[in-house]
Design a protein around this motif. Sequence first.
Motif, PDB file in Angstrom:
ATOM      1  N   GLN A  72      38.879  44.895  39.474  1.00 20.73           N
ATOM      2  CA  GLN A  72      40.470  44.699  38.991  1.00 20.73           C
ATOM      3  C   GLN A  72      40.995  45.987  38.392  1.00 20.73           C
ATOM      4  O   GLN A  72      40.159  46.760  37.440  1.00 20.73           O
ATOM      5  CB  GLN A  72      40.156  43.624  37.901  1.00 20.73           C
ATOM      6  CG  GLN A  72      41.213  43.480  37.038  1.00 20.73           C
ATOM      7  CD  GLN A  72      42.129  42.576  37.644  1.00 20.73           C
ATOM      8  OE1 GLN A  72      42.064  41.614  38.290  1.00 20.73           O
ATOM      9  NE2 GLN A  72      43.349  43.424  37.578  1.00 20.73           N
ATOM     10  N   GLY A  73      41.890  46.173  38.400  1.00 21.21           N
ATOM     11  CA  GLY A  73      42.678  47.408  37.842  1.00 21.21           C
ATOM     12  C   GLY A  73      43.164  47.081  36.340  1.00 21.21           C
ATOM     13  O   GLY A  73      42.664  45.963  36.097  1.00 21.21           O
ATOM     14  N   PRO A  74      43.628  47.993  35.323  1.00 21.90           N
ATOM     15  CA  PRO A  74      43.780  47.836  34.233  1.00 21.90           C
ATOM     16  C   PRO A  74      44.688  46.740  33.881  1.00 21.90           C
ATOM     17  O   PRO A  74      45.756  46.519  34.633  1.00 21.90           O
ATOM     18  CB  PRO A  74      44.291  49.083  33.911  1.00 21.90           C
ATOM     19  CG  PRO A  74      44.010  50.177  35.016  1.00 21.90           C
ATOM     20  CD  PRO A  74      43.788  49.473  36.121  1.00 21.90           C
ATOM     21  N   THR A  75      44.502  45.911  33.050  1.00 21.35           N
ATOM     22  CA  THR A  75      45.238  44.804  32.471  1.00 21.35           C
ATOM     23  C   THR A  75      45.297  45.011  31.205  1.00 21.35           C
ATOM     24  O   THR A  75      44.733  45.469  30.431  1.00 21.35           O
ATOM     25  CB  THR A  75      44.647  43.304  33.067  1.00 21.35           C
ATOM     26  OG1 THR A  75      43.346  43.399  32.137  1.00 21.35           O
ATOM     27  CG2 THR A  75      44.611  43.273  34.431  1.00 21.35           C
ATOM     28  N   PRO A  76      46.344  43.950  30.131  1.00 19.78           N
ATOM     29  CA  PRO A  76      46.268  44.057  28.938  1.00 19.78           C
ATOM     30  C   PRO A  76      44.958  43.744  28.285  1.00 19.78           C
ATOM     31  O   PRO A  76      44.518  44.359  27.431  1.00 19.78           O
ATOM     32  CB  PRO A  76      47.500  43.076  28.830  1.00 19.78           C
ATOM     33  CG  PRO A  76      48.232  43.043  29.738  1.00 19.78           C
ATOM     34  CD  PRO A  76      47.489  43.472  30.919  1.00 19.78           C
ATOM     35  N   ALA A  77      44.318  42.784  28.731  1.00 14.59           N
ATOM     36  CA  ALA A  77      43.020  42.336  28.291  1.00 14.59           C
ATOM     37  C   ALA A  77      41.971  43.415  28.459  1.00 14.59           C
ATOM     38  O   ALA A  77      41.105  43.550  27.701  1.00 14.59           O
ATOM     39  CB  ALA A  77      42.648  41.007  28.714  1.00 14.59           C
ATOM     40  N   HIS A  78      41.938  43.974  29.764  1.00 16.82           N
ATOM     41  CA  HIS A  78      40.933  44.921  29.944  1.00 16.82           C
ATOM     42  C   HIS A  78      41.838  46.341  30.389  1.00 16.82           C
ATOM     43  O   HIS A  78      41.961  46.831  31.420  1.00 16.82           O
ATOM     44  CB  HIS A  78      40.173  44.630  31.361  1.00 16.82           C
ATOM     45  CG  HIS A  78      39.534  43.369  30.924  1.00 16.82           C
ATOM     46  ND1 HIS A  78      38.296  43.275  30.405  1.00 16.82           N
ATOM     47  CD2 HIS A  78      39.901  41.980  31.188  1.00 16.82           C
ATOM     48  CE1 HIS A  78      37.801  41.945  30.309  1.00 16.82           C
ATOM     49  NE2 HIS A  78      38.849  41.170  30.841  1.00 16.82           N
ATOM     50  N   PRO A  79      41.819  47.239  29.344  1.00 20.95           N
ATOM     51  CA  PRO A  79      42.611  48.330  29.635  1.00 20.95           C
ATOM     52  C   PRO A  79      42.490  49.337  30.545  1.00 20.95           C
ATOM     53  O   PRO A  79      43.110  50.036  31.174  1.00 20.95           O
ATOM     54  CB  PRO A  79      43.010  49.262  28.206  1.00 20.95           C
ATOM     55  CG  PRO A  79      42.136  48.026  27.207  1.00 20.95           C
ATOM     56  CD  PRO A  79      41.520  46.882  27.932  1.00 20.95           C
ATOM     57  N   LEU A  80      41.103  49.448  30.611  1.00 18.64           N
ATOM     58  CA  LEU A  80      40.571  50.226  31.846  1.00 18.64           C
ATOM     59  C   LEU A  80      39.865  49.583  33.155  1.00 18.64           C
ATOM     60  O   LEU A  80      39.392  50.229  33.773  1.00 18.64           O
ATOM     61  CB  LEU A  80      39.368  51.165  31.301  1.00 18.64           C
ATOM     62  CG  LEU A  80      40.020  52.179  30.177  1.00 18.64           C
ATOM     63  CD1 LEU A  80      38.683  52.910  29.463  1.00 18.64           C
ATOM     64  CD2 LEU A  80      41.078  53.140  30.603  1.00 18.64           C
ATOM     65  N   GLY A  81      40.516  48.216  33.103  1.00 20.58           N
ATOM     66  CA  GLY A  81      39.986  47.507  34.470  1.00 20.58           C
ATOM     67  C   GLY A  81      38.284  47.095  34.374  1.00 20.58           C
ATOM     68  O   GLY A  81      37.717  47.313  33.258  1.00 20.58           O
ATOM     69  N   GLY A  82      37.998  46.630  35.572  1.00 17.08           N
ATOM     70  CA  GLY A  82      36.792  46.075  35.943  1.00 17.08           C
ATOM     71  C   GLY A  82      36.198  47.156  36.859  1.00 17.08           C
ATOM     72  O   GLY A  82      36.545  47.579  37.750  1.00 17.08           O
ATOM     73  N   ASP A  83      34.770  46.964  36.736  1.00 17.92           N
ATOM     74  CA  ASP A  83      34.196  48.099  37.928  1.00 17.92           C
ATOM     75  C   ASP A  83      33.437  46.960  39.167  1.00 17.92           C
ATOM     76  O   ASP A  83      34.129  45.870  39.421  1.00 17.92           O
ATOM     77  CB  ASP A  83      32.706  48.751  36.978  1.00 17.92           C
ATOM     78  CG  ASP A  83      31.714  47.733  36.893  1.00 17.92           C
ATOM     79  OD1 ASP A  83      31.963  46.485  37.148  1.00 17.92           O
ATOM     80  OD2 ASP A  83      30.819  48.241  36.230  1.00 17.92           O
ATOM     81  N   SER A  84      32.702  47.580  39.896  1.00 20.59           N
ATOM     82  CA  SER A  84      32.394  46.868  41.168  1.00 20.59           C
ATOM     83  C   SER A  84      31.674  45.657  40.709  1.00 20.59           C
ATOM     84  O   SER A  84      31.484  44.671  41.796  1.00 20.59           O
ATOM     85  CB  SER A  84      31.643  47.972  41.897  1.00 20.59           C
ATOM     86  OG  SER A  84      30.453  48.168  41.290  1.00 20.59           O
TER      87      SER A  84
END
Lengths: 300, 318
Positions: A72-84
Motif C-alpha cells: 500500500q502506498g502512503p495514505t493519511p492513516a499510514h503516511p509512509l504506506g505499508g511494506d510487502s
Amino acid sequence: MGGRPIAITTFIAEPMAQRRAGLWTDAWRRLRRNRLALVAATYLLGLVGVAILAVFWTPYSTTHQGIVLPYQGPTPAHPLGGDSLGRDVLSRLMEGAQISLLVGVGTQVVVLALGVPLGLLAGYFRSWLDAALSLLINIFYGVPDLLVALILIVLLGHSGLGQIIFAIAVTRWMDMARLVRGQAMSLREREFVEAARSCGSGTFKILFRHLLPNALGPIIVQATLGIPQAILFEAFLSFLGLGVQPPTPSWGSMAADGVQAIRISPHIVLAPTIALSVTLMAFNFVGDGLRDALDPRQRR
Amino acid sequence: MRWRGTLLYIGQRLLLIVFTVLAVSSIVFIGIHRLPGSVFVSERLRASQMQALLHQYGLDRPLWEQYRDFLLGLLHGDLGISYVNQGVRISPLVGREALVSAEVGALALLFTIGLGMLLGVLAAIRQNTWLDYLFTSTAVVGYSMPNFVVATFLLLVFAVFLQRATGGMLYYQIGWTGTFGSLGEISIPAFALGFPYASVVARLTRASMLEVIRQDYIRTARAKGLPEQLVIVRHALRNALIPVITILGPLVIGILTGSVVIENIFGIPGLGKEFVQSILNRDYNIVVGVFTMYAALVGIANLLVDLLYPLVDPRIRY
C-alpha cells in the motif's frame, strides 16, 4: 570591518575574556557559528527523541502483519504506506532508528574501551608494546573490514544486537587506537607530563589524569565520526540478511525488502534509504563541525 | 641494481601474502568447523543417513585431520568441494567468480578515480564559485550515501522510471547474462560501487590541488607562458596525484567489500554474492574458500598499489 561603532569597553574586554575562556567554552562558541553542524545536531536530537519514543509507543505495531494492504502506498492513516507484509512502514522506521542509534553508540563505547587504553599504553611506553600494537593495527587494516564482520557474525552464531556491536567494533577499533597512540606519543614529551612525573605521580595517574584529558578533543571527534560508520555497517549486515534478525526492523533489512518491490512500490525502499542517508550525513556534519571547533588547526 | 631491490621487495611481499592467506584461511576454517551443528541438519535425514553424509565428506574425523587435509589442499590450490551443491569443486568456481568481481571492481575503480579527480580538479581551479560549492556539497552527500542507497536510486531511475518514460523501449534490465555480463549491465553496478568513493577522491584531489597550484613552480610555468590547461594537467595534476595514490589501497579494499552488497542487489555472479549465499546456506567450505580468495585478492591489490608509488613519485624507491 563595517562602520559599526564599537564601544571601547568591549574592544578591550572581549579579547581578555576570550583568553580566559577554556577549551570547551571556546569550542562551543566556534561550534555555534557552524550553522550546518547545528542543524544536523538538532536533527540528531530529534532522532534520539524518536528512538526513545519508539520504546514506548509507535503508531502501529512494528511486527503485526496485515495492518495495511501489502505494498500500500502512503495514505493519511499510514503516511509512509505499508511494506510487502502489510506492516506500517513509519512504525518500523521509528524502531529502526532505535536499532541504528544503539548500534552506532554501542560500537563506539566498545571502540573507546578498547582503543583508548591500548593507544595510551602503546604511545606512552613505546617499546615492544607499541611494536606489537602497530603490527596488529596494520594487520587489521590489511583485511577487508566488512568481510571480517560478516565472518565474525557467523562464528558468533548470529545474531543479537550484542554480537553485531562486537563484530563491528572488532573491525573498527584501529582508528581510535592509532589516534590515541599518536596523541599520547606527542603529549608524553610535553613539560606538564614531566612535571607530573617529577612530582611522583604514578603511571596510571599520568595516563588517565594528564594524557587522556589533553587528548579528549580528537577522541571525541573520532568517536562522533565513528558512529555513522558503525550505523552503515549494521545497515550493510542487515541488508545482506546477516544483521538484526526479522521481524525486528532495521533500516538495512527494510531497504533489502524494499529493493525486491522496487518496481511496484518504491516507497518501501525509499523510506529507510533516505532516513539512513540523512542520518549518516548529519553525523558527518556534526563530526566535521566538532573537528573544526575543537581543533581549528586541523581544518581540512 | 635498481631492479634487484624492487624484485626483492616483490618477493618479500608475495611471501607475506602467502603467509597472510594461510593464516586467515586457517582461522576461518577452524572457527567455522568448531561451530555446533552441521551443514546437513535437516529434518528429512535419518540418523544413519546423516552419519553416511558426514562420513562421505570426512566431517566425522578429528578436527586436526580435517585441517591437515585442508592445508594440503590449499597448498595445491584445491579448496575442496561444496556441501550443498554436492560434487561442485570450489577452486574453479571461486576462481571464475573472482574474475567477475575483479571486472566489476576494475570498472568501479576507473569511475572512482576518473570522476573523483575530474570533479576535484574542476572544483579546485574554480575555487569559491558555484561550481565549487555544487561539487563540494555533492561530495559530502555522496560520501554519506551507502552504496546500496546509490544502487537503489540508480535502479529507480534506470530500471523503473526510464522504462515508464520510454514505454519499455529503453531501460536497465536487472540481471546478468553469461559469465561476465555486457558493458551496459556492468556499468550501472560499477557506478553505484564507485560513487561513494569518488566523492572521497574528489575531496582529496580538491584539497591537494589547491595546495599545489599555489606553489612557485606553477607560477613559473605560468610565467613562461604555458597555456593554463597544460599547467594544470602536466604540472599541477601530477603532484596532486600523490595523495590520491596513497588512498588507493583502502579504496581497493572498500570497493572489494562494497561489491558484496552490490553483487547481491544486481544479481552479479561474483565472489560477494557467493559469499553471502554460502553463509546463508551454511556451505562452510565455500565460505572458507571465498574468504581465502578475498585475502589473496586484497594482498595482490595492495602490492600493485604499492608498486605504483615509485612511478608517480620518483623519490620513493624500494
